[in-house]
Scaffold this active site. Structure first.
Site, PDB file in Angstrom:
ATOM      1  N   HIS A  56      -4.645 -21.651  19.653  1.00 54.84           N
ATOM      2  CA  HIS A  56      -5.551 -21.262  20.747  1.00 54.84           C
ATOM      3  C   HIS A  56      -4.695 -20.786  21.911  1.00 54.84           C
ATOM      4  O   HIS A  56      -4.014 -21.581  22.557  1.00 54.84           O
ATOM      5  CB  HIS A  56      -6.426 -22.444  21.163  1.00 54.84           C
ATOM      6  N   ASP A  58      -4.572 -19.146  25.406  1.00 50.58           N
ATOM      7  CA  ASP A  58      -5.307 -18.761  26.614  1.00 50.58           C
ATOM      8  C   ASP A  58      -4.717 -17.511  27.236  1.00 50.58           C
ATOM      9  O   ASP A  58      -3.504 -17.446  27.469  1.00 50.58           O
ATOM     10  CB  ASP A  58      -5.263 -19.900  27.639  1.00 50.58           C
ATOM     11  N   ASP A 180     -13.079 -23.069  22.882  1.00 55.66           N
ATOM     12  CA  ASP A 180     -12.731 -23.779  24.117  1.00 55.66           C
ATOM     13  C   ASP A 180     -13.710 -23.630  25.287  1.00 55.66           C
ATOM     14  O   ASP A 180     -13.762 -24.524  26.131  1.00 55.66           O
ATOM     15  CB  ASP A 180     -11.319 -23.370  24.569  1.00 55.66           C
ATOM     16  N   HIS A 430     -11.785 -17.533  29.644  1.00 50.99           N
ATOM     17  CA  HIS A 430     -12.465 -18.757  30.086  1.00 50.99           C
ATOM     18  C   HIS A 430     -11.635 -19.606  31.054  1.00 50.99           C
ATOM     19  O   HIS A 430     -12.084 -20.685  31.437  1.00 50.99           O
ATOM     20  CB  HIS A 430     -12.934 -19.590  28.887  1.00 50.99           C
TER      21      HIS A 430
HETATM   22 ZN   LIG Z   1      -8.692 -22.206  26.319  1.00 51.42          ZN
END
Ligand SMILES: [Zn+2]
Length: 1017
Positions: A56, A58, A180, A430
């Site tokens: 994951h 970001d 997420d 996000h």
């Molecule tokens: Zn995230």
């Protein structure tokens, strides 16, 4: 007639031969076995465990997106995406059974362009064989609470287009993957369905909702994500992942984890295979109890994992080997490398029916006092900058199409929309527009947007110069909201160009900072325009802090044709002191009114006291004031949870009033009436009613929020009305469909409410309303904010937050924003627009109003006298579109084609007049473009509409999907039903001779001679 048909036929052939090349179809040596065909076989009589190796990543959070890519600043967080992709590709090549999914195209794109041809071919092969699979595939994984659908559609389109162009159909993700984001919006599910995804998986939902769904085996469902679109158009199979997105406990084999590796040499110390197998089987059986089928999914990875992928894969290979070896001893568990789409395919094959979901997943709480409702408002200045940047980008895209090649290379140099597209796409992440990033990362997002806008300004200047025939330097004033614009402050003669990005004419009030006291203004036809000069308010002078010196504001109303501009000339008539009647009076008026609205004030307090709609003759009592909640510092008997960037947790349910009364100044003239309210040194407001407006404007200015008392503050504006709202209010989902919210209630489970304020907060992206049988009060916001209706008749909107503690969800900083200009705390200014209508006709006002706030006119300036041949007015459309139709996207796709999205902006049954099907003729759309061919695409423009076949899912209610939509009247004439968005790729050619301008002939009409010679296809 025959000739016409023949011509169309020839054009169609031309179009097909040259545009059918998209989506790019790779022709690999061997036929690819990607997608569902590449899944490993499962075993029918067993529990099949799908191991999904993933990372994951970001797109900015604790570090900037580029710091994450390179692995810079590992002192903040150890994370380097380039190494992840290097390492994973290397490990996938070592064993053809291994699988990996990749999600964030912003990172993959950065990596891909630095690879050799050899490496790119290797990766293409992995993709063609389904060993490396893209899921989600947008530029980033959008936030769902604070994003506007227009920007989400754009960022998904950009990421998916890169995958399509690079990998062909094997690069098209089948599954949406939002593991997420902190709560899930119904409009996102609707968009994903229309983008062609077969299913959707996420990790976070309310802890009470999760435990009920686990007990009922309802963690997988069919989400019917629209009340307007005909099923299954917005139906999306939705699954909740078992461990958020982490591996099961004890099975994390990343270099960042401490779980024991599989030690499988019996000759060495600490042999642990039996222990690992036993623990794994136990976890698998437990997990299977809360899901419906004999397939379960395990996410084997987490944040920025797989930088040294060998660790993960070596242990996963062994895990699969040893667990499956037990099958010979009678074990009924089968473990395999898998992907979300392979897991989804197995669920689909079961042919089961699934529970139906109709509401959304907001708000998200991970514990009784831990509601993630603060980020709905966190970083309000960044949220506004992101929203206005979307408006700039749409204008930039439109002017790239209308200007043609000269827009990108013209008299003002090289301009582009690409930089802004990327900056906006990154900002949807996000931890970006959500406001949950570290301060230096928030600054980086804002810097990217500013840079994007600088590139767009060159493009806009080139196009406006080409369309108007004037190459006078164009000036942009980005601080008009605080009355700063060096040109208008000093110039004796200048012109104002107003570009309207909407498909209908718009009238708009303009306020320009000036130092003169009287001006003459003429419109594009030379007609005089009524104007007024009023003194700049003290609040504005205090906010701008030496960035501008205007003592006055020049006010007038402008109009601009659809997808076009109009030019106004302004000349200084008089300097010196303003006339006495221009000065504000130091008292509240009894009422202010125009022909639509009347507002009264309480003479004692200076606050609003009522609002009337004069057309419908309805009146409600209405007061408004500012309050703050004291943010929890965690010293609390119920919970130690503090308020922070993510979480809103007030110490008490009663907010503190900032002032019971407001000091008042009143200003009334022919253009505007305004009541300036001063509540405290850090809170002021202007209640403003323009002569032509159906909405009452509340322009609030909040900050620097004082923290000298060591109390964190969450500032709200609260409207209290006589409307009998019965515990119900309504909020929009990502700026589109409305959802009903009921106090202390969730539609799908019996809520135990533990936070009376924070647990009743919802995201507001563009509007919220309360209503009863007679009256509906709608508030349109200028950015995403959090809000609630705690008492009947009341609606509160959180405007600003300043907090002293971190809320322990990872960001590691208190949300305490300062800047060089505001070292003692950020000052934020914004607007709420209020309308009052009968519920049955309220949408007729709030739909166009919200649209005008989202896509606002772009105002540019040129100094001095314009050349007499300048074209003063222009429209890119042949005619106004019907009021229900919104031009969502007009964007250059490649040299000869344009991406067009037409949207029906009304919900089914919300407007008697407008919730009807409408049709648009694509050939009669643009005034400067001939449309030669058309092909319809899915919403994200990565698939032809007629090739879009999604897996179909059955709901438990047993209903059958309704019949498919009727066809369009013709190839060029397309129908739009309520809330429908249709996406077209148009093959176009710039017209050599433009149609006559849209409305009025300009006084100096030289519009045909100024365009660049256009190559005729
Ligand atoms: Zn995230």
């Amino acid at each position: 007639m025959a000739t016409l048909v023949y011509t169309q036929f020839v054009f169609l052939l031309l179009f097909q031969s040259s545009v059918w090349g998209f989506p790019v179809r790779q022709t690999p040596q061997e036929s690819p076995t990607c997608g569902y065909k590449s899944c490993h076989a499962t075993k029918p009589g067993m529990l099949n465990v799908h191991l999904v190796p993933h990372t994951h990543d970001d797109v900015g959070w604790l570090k900037t997106v580029d710091q994450y890519f390179y692995g810079d600043r590992n002192d903040i967080q150890h994370a380097g995406v380039q190494y992840i992709l290097d390492s994973v590709v290397d490990q996938l090549l070592k064993n053809p059974d291994r699988r990996f999914i990749y999600v964030e195209t912003a990172f993959f794109y950065r990596w891909w362009k630095r690879q050799t041809d050899d490496m790119q071919n290797t990766v293409k092969q992995l993709v063609n064989e389904g060993r490396l699979e893209f899921v989600n595939g947008g530029w980033c994984m959008s936030d769902e609470a604070t994003t506007h659908y227009s920007a989400v559609v754009d960022q998904m389109t950009m990421g998916l287009r890169f995958l399509n162009d690079t990998f062909g159909h094997c690069g098209r993700p089948r599954v949406a993957w939002h593991i997420d984001p902190f709560g899930h919006a119904r409009e996102h599910a609707s968009m994903f369905a229309q983008m062609g995804y077969d299913g959707f998986f996420f990790g976070r939902l309310d802890y009470q909702d999760r435990s009920r769904r686990m007990a009922a085996r309802e963690q997988e469902m069919l989400w019917r994500a629209s009340e307007s679109l005909t099923p299954p158009m917005a139906d999306l199979f939705t699954g909740i992942l078992p461990n958020g997105y982490n591996p099961p406990e004890g099975f994390c084999w990343d270099q960042s984890c401490d779980d024991p590796p599989i030690r499988d040499d019996p000759d060495l110390e600490d042999y642990n295979v039996d222990d690992v197998v036993t623990r794994f089987l136990s976890i698998a059986h437990t997990q299977a109890l809360v899901y419906k089928t004999n397939h379960i999914i395990m996410t084997m990875g987490s944040d920025f994992q797989y930088e040294n992928a060998n660790l993960w894969y070596k242990n996963l290979d062994k895990l699969i080997h040893y667990v499956n070896q037990q099958q010979s001893n009678g074990s009924k568990v089968n473990v395999l490398y898998s992907t979300p789409s392979c897991y989804l395919q197995e669920l689909h094959r079961t042919n089961l029916t699934w529970p139906l979901k109709g509401d959304d997943f907001f708000p998200y709480a991970d514990s009784a006092h831990d509601f993630w409702t603060g980020y709905f408002t966190s970083r309000p200045a960044l949220k506004r900058y992101e929203r206005i940047s979307n408006s700039y980008l749409q204008t930039c895209n439109q002017l790239e199409v209308l200007g043609g090649p000269i827009s990108r290379k013209g008299p003002f140099g090289a301009g582009d929309s690409e930089t802004m597209k990327k900056a906006m796409a990154v900002a949807q992440h996000h931890d970006a527009v959500s406001g949950t990033e570290k301060q230096h990362v928030a600054n980086d997002y804002a810097r990217r947007l500013a840079n994007g806008w600088a590139h767009c300004q060159v493009l806009v200047s080139n196009t406006l110069s080409s369309l108007s025939g004037s190459s006078a330097p164009r000036v942009y004033c980005e601080h008009l909201n605080i009355s700063v614009c060096p040109l208008t402050e000093t110039s004796k003669k200048f012109s104002v160009n107003v570009y309207n990005p909407l498909a209908r004419p718009v009238s708009w009030p303009v306020r320009l900072p000036v130092n003169g006291t009287a001006y003459s203004i003429s419109d594009a036809n030379g007609k005089a325009v009524d104007s007024q000069v009023v003194p700049v308010s003290q609040a504005t002078a205090a906010v701008r802090r030496g960035r501008g010196y205007a003592v006055n504001e020049l006010l007038f109303q402008v109009q601009a044709p659809p997808l076009g501009y109009s030019t106004y000339s302004v000349s200084l008539l008089q300097n010196g002191a303003p006339s006495p009647q221009a000065s504000p009076l130091p008292r509240a008026p009894k009422a202010v009114q125009n022909k639509f609205l009347r507002v009264t004030f309480d003479p004692e307090t200076g606050l609003l006291s009522s609002l009337s709609n004069l057309e419908t003759q309805q009146t409600v009592k209405l007061s408004q004031n500012f309050y703050w909640y004291n943010a929890s510092d965690g010293k609390n008997s119920e919970s130690i949870q503090m308020s922070g960037a993510y979480i809103f947790r007030p110490n008490t349910s009663t907010p503190f009033i900032i002032s019971k009364t407001a000091k008042i100044e009143t200003l009334q003239n022919s253009v505007v009436q305004e009541v300036r309210q001063w509540f405290s040194p850090w809170v002021s407001q202007v209640v403003r009613l323009y002569t032509d407006s159906r909405a009452l404007e509340l322009e609030w200015t909040v900050g620097p929020v004082p923290i000298g008392d060591d109390l964190g503050k969450e500032v709200i504006s609260r409207l209290d009305s006589s409307i009998n709202s019965s515990g119900v209010f309504y909020t929009d989902s990502n700026g589109r469909e409305m959802l009903q919210r009921r106090k202390d209630y969730r539609p799908t489970w019996n809520l135990r409410q533990s936070e009376p304020i924070a647990g009743n907060y919802y995201p507001i992206n563009s509007r919220a309303y309360i209503k009863d049988d007679k009256d509906q009060l709608t508030v349109v916001t200028d950015r995403s904010q959090g809000g609630g209706s705690i008492q009947d008749g009341s609606l509160e909107i959180m405007l600003h937050r300043r907090l002293l503690y971190d809320d322990v969800r990872g960001v590691g900083e208190p949300l305490n924003e300062t800047s060089d200009i505001y070292p003692e705390g950020l000052v934020v200014r914004g607007r709420l627009l209020l309308s009052l209508s009968p519920p049955a006709t309220a949408a007729d006002t709030h739909r166009p109003l919200a649209q005008e706030v989202v896509l606002q006119p772009l105002i540019t300036f040129t100094d001095g006298e314009l050349h007499p041949n300048t074209r003063l007015e222009f429209s890119g459309l042949q005619a106004v579109l019907p009021p229900a139709v919104h031009l969502l996207t007009v964007s250059q796709w490649d040299q000869d084609s344009v991406l067009l999205r037409l949207e029906h902006q009304y919900q089914a049954s919300e407007s008697k007049e407008h919730s009807q099907p409408v049709s648009v003729n694509l050939q009669k759309l643009f005034s400067t473009l001939d449309v030669l061919g058309v092909s319809e695409m899915n919403l994200s423009a990565n698939q032809w509409k007629d090739e879009m076949t999604r897996l179909d899912w059955k709901a438990e209610s047993g209903e059958k999907p309704l019949p498919k939509r009727e066809g369009d009247p013709s190839m060029w004439e397309v129908n739009l039903k309520p809330m429908e968005i249709r996406t077209f790729l148009l093959r176009v050619r710039q017209r050599v001779n433009h149609q006559p301008p849209f409305q009025n002939e300009p006084i100096t009409n030289q519009h045909c001679s100024i365009n660049q010679p256009i190559p005729v296809a």
